[in-house]
Every structure is written in structure tokens, then in C-alpha cells.
Design a protein around this motif. Structure first.
Motif, PDB file in Angstrom:
ATOM      1  N   PHE A  83       0.808  -1.212   0.000  1.00  0.00           N
ATOM      2  CA  PHE A  83       0.000   0.000   0.000  1.00  0.00           C
ATOM      3  C   PHE A  83       0.846   1.269   0.000  1.00  0.00           C
ATOM      4  O   PHE A  83       0.460   2.270  -0.613  1.00  0.00           O
ATOM      5  CB  PHE A  83      -0.938  -0.014   1.210  1.00  0.00           C
ATOM      6  CG  PHE A  83      -2.110   0.913   1.067  1.00  0.00           C
ATOM      7  CD1 PHE A  83      -3.194   0.572   0.279  1.00  0.00           C
ATOM      8  CD2 PHE A  83      -2.132   2.137   1.718  1.00  0.00           C
ATOM      9  CE1 PHE A  83      -4.277   1.418   0.135  1.00  0.00           C
ATOM     10  CE2 PHE A  83      -3.212   2.996   1.588  1.00  0.00           C
ATOM     11  CZ  PHE A  83      -4.289   2.631   0.794  1.00  0.00           C
TER      12      PHE A  83
ATOM     13  N   PRO B 148      -5.315  -1.376   4.601  1.00  0.00           N
ATOM     14  CA  PRO B 148      -4.258  -1.345   3.591  1.00  0.00           C
ATOM     15  C   PRO B 148      -3.337  -2.553   3.596  1.00  0.00           C
ATOM     16  O   PRO B 148      -2.813  -2.920   2.536  1.00  0.00           O
ATOM     17  CB  PRO B 148      -3.487  -0.058   3.946  1.00  0.00           C
ATOM     18  CG  PRO B 148      -4.512   0.820   4.585  1.00  0.00           C
ATOM     19  CD  PRO B 148      -5.373  -0.115   5.385  1.00  0.00           C
TER      20      PRO B 148
ATOM     21  N   VAL C 240      -9.876   3.391   3.810  1.00  0.00           N
ATOM     22  CA  VAL C 240      -8.830   2.983   2.877  1.00  0.00           C
ATOM     23  C   VAL C 240      -8.802   3.918   1.668  1.00  0.00           C
ATOM     24  O   VAL C 240      -7.739   4.346   1.212  1.00  0.00           O
ATOM     25  CB  VAL C 240      -9.042   1.519   2.424  1.00  0.00           C
ATOM     26  CG1 VAL C 240      -8.060   1.159   1.304  1.00  0.00           C
ATOM     27  CG2 VAL C 240      -8.857   0.564   3.596  1.00  0.00           C
TER      28      VAL C 240
END
Length: 521
Positions: free
Chosen positions: A294, A332, A462
Motif C-alpha cells: 500500500f 491497507p 482505505v
């Protein structure tokens, strides 16, 4: 956006300082075991994490009680200072208290780390805006790393579970973990048939640690509220209801295999197939998916982040309306970007089925909110048992409460989701310090809807970390109204749905039926 919850020194309860040892029913000597103690240093060298309720409760109690005392001390020292100095001291106190909580949550693992993961995705206005980037960096520790258990210890656990040497199970096994899950470590290995696999191994004794956390977090609920007021009874009840299911990796392996089959040959969603025959209660083996994490995804150009954001939205939210099921743990650490542009989703310990009638009820409510039909929405919630005190909730409050949570998906315009936007919606919905919608917050919510709303908030969080931009409403209309897709991804997804074979009836375990457990909205 909701009101700022304020700083801890404004919220701390005016109670006499109580030793955390008194709350945990342990000795004062034990309560001196601070996060930088010998125990933690030993654990970093590879010893097992503490699993007793006393040991773990002491660590949490000291941190939370320390936050309360620090806030009180800061408030006393402010007397006679200028407003500017007072503001700076309050800010520094907030940051110190919250960073200490990050450290403690990260070392405790279990339920405490799950709360930390929620905090890392939904920045609940606990630190001033100008310090959030630094704070988010600290919170990334809760997502992507953790105190490591030695390979020798983990190897022993694997061999004990299977009753065979590691060399018989795997042709190669890299001793350095490649990732950390909330209750385990992930390793890369190779099977004797040449397949590369990811091996998730539970921390020794984590099952006892999770149960200790469950008891301690309930016991410390009052003082926890001083540091994290959004940890409401509903949040704790929902965690208690579902977290123990994460402890059985054999069940998760079966679920992941079924989800991989569900999304087989999807044009942009990948779910690595697990291998239940090679998994056990404490070990989960699945295909290795090479991809960028991420942190790298966040550095991509805006157009690519927007594309990934739409995929994240379609998987975590759209799955509920496509298949009556969804992953309940969006964050993530469970997302990878493959070289072919597909996005892989990991971790299915918290996976939920919903009855089709419950899914249709949610869609009916969303349509009522989208069309500003406040009276209809209120009637729906009364009939469904969500509003059990109709005299306390007006139609307008009911509508505004729902819009505070889902309006971002009802605006027919391009919208960039920021961390502030995501956390603002969560504060309005779950933080008891936000006085808006107080009547709705006193109503009860069936657990299946509480779980789906949590997944929605976490997905929103997110997307906020990605700072993704889309017309989310045009995407959502596919399941809200059955509209034809307008995005290229939507068209590809629709084509995949049309050509896939009809799946066999699922055998996965669903959430508890309505009425078994209910939590405050």
C-alpha cells in the motif's frame, strides 16, 4: 463533517487517580511493566508474547491510565499560561498520549491491535491536522509490522501442528517473515511441486492472548474512552462477536479457497487460492502473489490511484450486493497491486454472509436516503426493529444519521476522498462526543448490519488513505438501482458476471441471525 471531538484534557473524567493495578486486580509492582520494559525487549529477541490476562491487562492499563493522568497534569500546569502556550501544551499532550497508545496496541496484538488497525485507517481526529502525517506514519506500524517471533519458535509450531519436519512439508522456507498479520507472521516458501506459497503462521499462544484482550478491553472500557472515545460498546461487542473466528486458520483457508473460486478469472480482482489440505488451525498456506504494497500504491499517479480505489470499492462494498457476502476487514495491509494491474485481496478471517432479505433491506434504506424520503426511511427502521424508541427519533434525524455515513456514495459528482472526510463520517456515526444524531445512537442495530457498516467505514478509510477520486454514486447505482455500468472497470466486471458459471450454493458460515445480539447504532 462532524464536530472535532476535542482533546483528551477536555474529556478526561474527574476521577481520583487509580493505579491500573487496582483495576486489573494485580499487584502494584506488576503495574510498573511499561511498554519499554524487559518483557518487551525479550519479546523482540524472539520470545513468545505474553498471554495471561494479568500481563496484558497491566500493559494496557498502565498506558490508558497514564493518558488520563497526563491529561490531568497538563491541565493543571496550564493555569495562568497564555492561550497560545496552552494550545501548544495541549497539542503536545495529545500527541504523546496517542503515540504511547500506538506503541502499546502494536505490542499487545490480538484485539488491541485490531483497534489500532481501525485507528490507523480512520483518523478519528485524535491529533491536530498539522501532525496527522507523522501520526499516520507511526500508525503504519500497526498495519505493516510488529514485534517478531523467532523463526525457531514458529518452525516448532508448524512442525507440532502437522507432526512432520518442515523439510517434508516444504522444499524451501525463507526464515525471514515478509509481512505481519494481526495475529501472526507471513513467510514465503516453496512446495515440493515447485509452487511458490505464502505461509501465515499464528503467534504461539495468540488464542489465549486474544481472549485475555477481550476481557481486559471490557474491563478497561471506561478509561479506554478517555484515550479513544470512539471505542464504544458497539465496537467492542462487534469485535468480540467476530474476532475469535480469526483464530481458526483451517476455517479461513476453506473460506479463502471458496472466495478465490468465486472470483476466478476476474479481470481486475485477484484472490490467491489457499490450500486447505496444507493448512491447520495455526498455519494457512496460499498461493504467493507478488505485488506492491500500500505504501507504494499511495505514491502512484492520481489516475492509477483512482483506478485502484474503484477496485477496492467494488470488492469490499460491491461484493455484498453482487453475492450477499463481503470481507469484513478492509485495511491497507490486505491489498497488493500486481504487475498485471490486478489488485489482490488477502486475509479472510473476518468474512461474512448476509441473508438476501437483509441485503435488500439495506438497499431499500439506501434508496430512501438517496431520495430524501425521511418518513419512509424512519418507518423502514421501525418495522425492522432498528428504531425501538420511535419517540426519540424524528424522521429528519434518521435521514441525517444515514446520510452522515453514506452520503459520499450518494453525491452525483466527482469526489476526492480524504482521511479527514472519512474520519468525519465515522465520528458523526460512532463517536459519542459528537452530539449529532444522539437519538439514533441510542437505538439498536442487528449485528449483521453493524458488521456491514463497519466494513463500509473501513473501506471509506482505505479510500481516504489513497485520496482516490471518482463519481462513487455512478458506481454504486449498479447495485442501488441496477443501472448499467458507466466506467470501464464496471463494464469489464459486468461482462465477467455475465459469462461466469452459476456458483454452487455456499456453505460458508453466516453471521448470527437478527436478534441474537444487538448493539447500539
Amino acid at each position: 463533517m462532524g464536530k472535532s471531538p476535542g482533546k483528551p484534557e477536555d474529556q478526561a473524567e474527574p476521577v481520583s487517580p487509580v493505579s491500573p493495578a487496582d483495576d486489573a486486580n494485580i499487584s502494584p509492582e506488576a503495574a510498573t511493566d511499561l511498554p519499554d520494559s524487559k518483557e518487551q525487549k525479550a519479546r523482540k529477541r524472539g520470545q513468545a508474547i505474553p498471554t495471561s490476562r494479568i500481563a496484558r491487562g497491566t500493559k494496557l492499563g498502565v498506558a490508558v491510565a497514564g493518558n488520563v493522568l497526563r491529561a490531568q497534569k497538563t491541565r493543571r500546569s496550564m493555569r495562568g499560561r497564555s492561550e497560545e502556550v496552552r494550545a501548544r501544551m495541549a497539542e503536545e499532550s495529545t500527541i504523546r498520549a496517542t503515540e504511547q497508545m500506538v506503541i502499546v496496541l502494536g505490542t499487545m496484538k490480538g484485539v488491541a491491535m485490531k483497534l489500532g488497525q481501525i485507528l490507523s485507517v480512520l483518523d478519528m481526529d485524535v491529533v491536530p491536522t498539522e501532525h496527522r502525517e507523522r501520526f499516520q506514519h507511526r500508525l503504519a506500524v500497526l498495519r505493516d509490522s510488529a514485534p517478531k517471533v523467532s523463526f525457531e519458535t514458529m518452525r516448532e509450531l508448524i512442525e507440532t501442528d502437522f507432526g512432520r519436519p518442515l523439510t517434508e512439508l516444504f522444499a524451501e522456507f525463507e526464515p525471514e517473515p515478509i509481512a505481519a498479520a494481526s495475529i501472526g507472521q507471513v513467510y514465503r516458501a516453496r512446495l515440493h511441486d515447485g509452487r511458490d506459497v505464502a505461509v501465515k503462521v499464528q503467534y504461539p499462544g495468540i488464542d489465549a492472548a486474544v481472549r485475555a484482550d477481550l476481557k481486559n478491553l471490557a474491563m478497561f472500557r471506561r478509561i479506554l474512552a478517555s484515550a479513544m472515545p470512539w471505542v464504544t460498546p458497539a465496537v467492542l461487542d462487534e469485535l468480540r462477536l467476530h474476532l475469535e473466528s480469526e483464530l481458526d486458520y483451517s476455517t479461513e483457508a476453506t473460506t479463502q479457497r471458496q472466495i478465490a473460486e468465486l472470483y476466478a478469472d476476474h479481470p481486475f480482482i485477484a484472490v490467491p487460492a489457499s490450500m486447505p489440505e496444507l493448512s491447520s488451525t495455526h498455519v494457512l498456506v496460499s498461493e504467493f502473489f507478488p505485488g506492491r504494497g500500500f505504501d507504494e500504491i499511495r505514491e502512484l499517479p492520481a489516475a492509477e490511484r483512482n483506478r485502484i480505489g474503484e477496485i477496492v470499492y467494488r470488492f469490499y462494498v460491491g461484493s455484498l450486493y453482487n453475492f450477499n457476502e463481503f470481507c469484513g476487514d478492509p485495511h491497507p495491509g490486505n491489498i497488493l497491486l500486481g504487475e498485471d494491474g490486478r489488485v489482490a485481496f488477502l486475509d479472510f478471517g473476518l468474512y461474512n454472509l448476509m441473508r438476501p432479505t437483509d441485503v435488500q433491506f439495506e438497499l431499500t434504506c439506501i434508496r430512501a436516503a438517496a431520495e430524501d424520503r425521511a418518513e419512509d426511511l424512519r418507518t423502514l427502521m421501525i418495522d425492522h426493529g432498528i428504531i425501538d424508541s420511535p419517540e426519540e427519533v424524528t424522521a429528519e434525524e434518521c435521514l441525517e444519521y444515514c446520510l452522515s455515513a453514506i452520503e459520499w456514495a450518494l453525491l452525483d459528482e466527482d469526489l476526492t476522498i480524504t482521511p479527514e472526510l472519512a474520519s468525519g463520517a465515522a465520528v458523526l456515526a460512532i463517536d459519542p462526543r459528537a452530539t449529532e444524531h444522539a437519538g439514533m445512537k441510542q437505538q439498536t442495530l442487528p449485528p449483521e448490519h453493524l458488521f456491514s457498516r463497519r466494513a463500509d467505514f473501513m473501506t471509506f478509510g482505505v479510500l481516504g488513505q489513497l485520496q482516490a477520486t471518482n463519481n462513487w454514486h455512478r458506481i454504486a447505482r449498479e447495485w442501488i438501482y441496477g443501472d448499467a455500468p458507466v466506467t470501464e472497470l464496471g463494464k469489464a466486471h459486468q461482462a465477467w458476471l455475465a459469462q461466469r458459471p452459476t456458483p454452487a450454493p455456499t456453505t460458508r458460515t453466516s453471521t448470527p441471525k437478527s436478534g441474537k445480539r444487538r448493539s447500539k447504532a
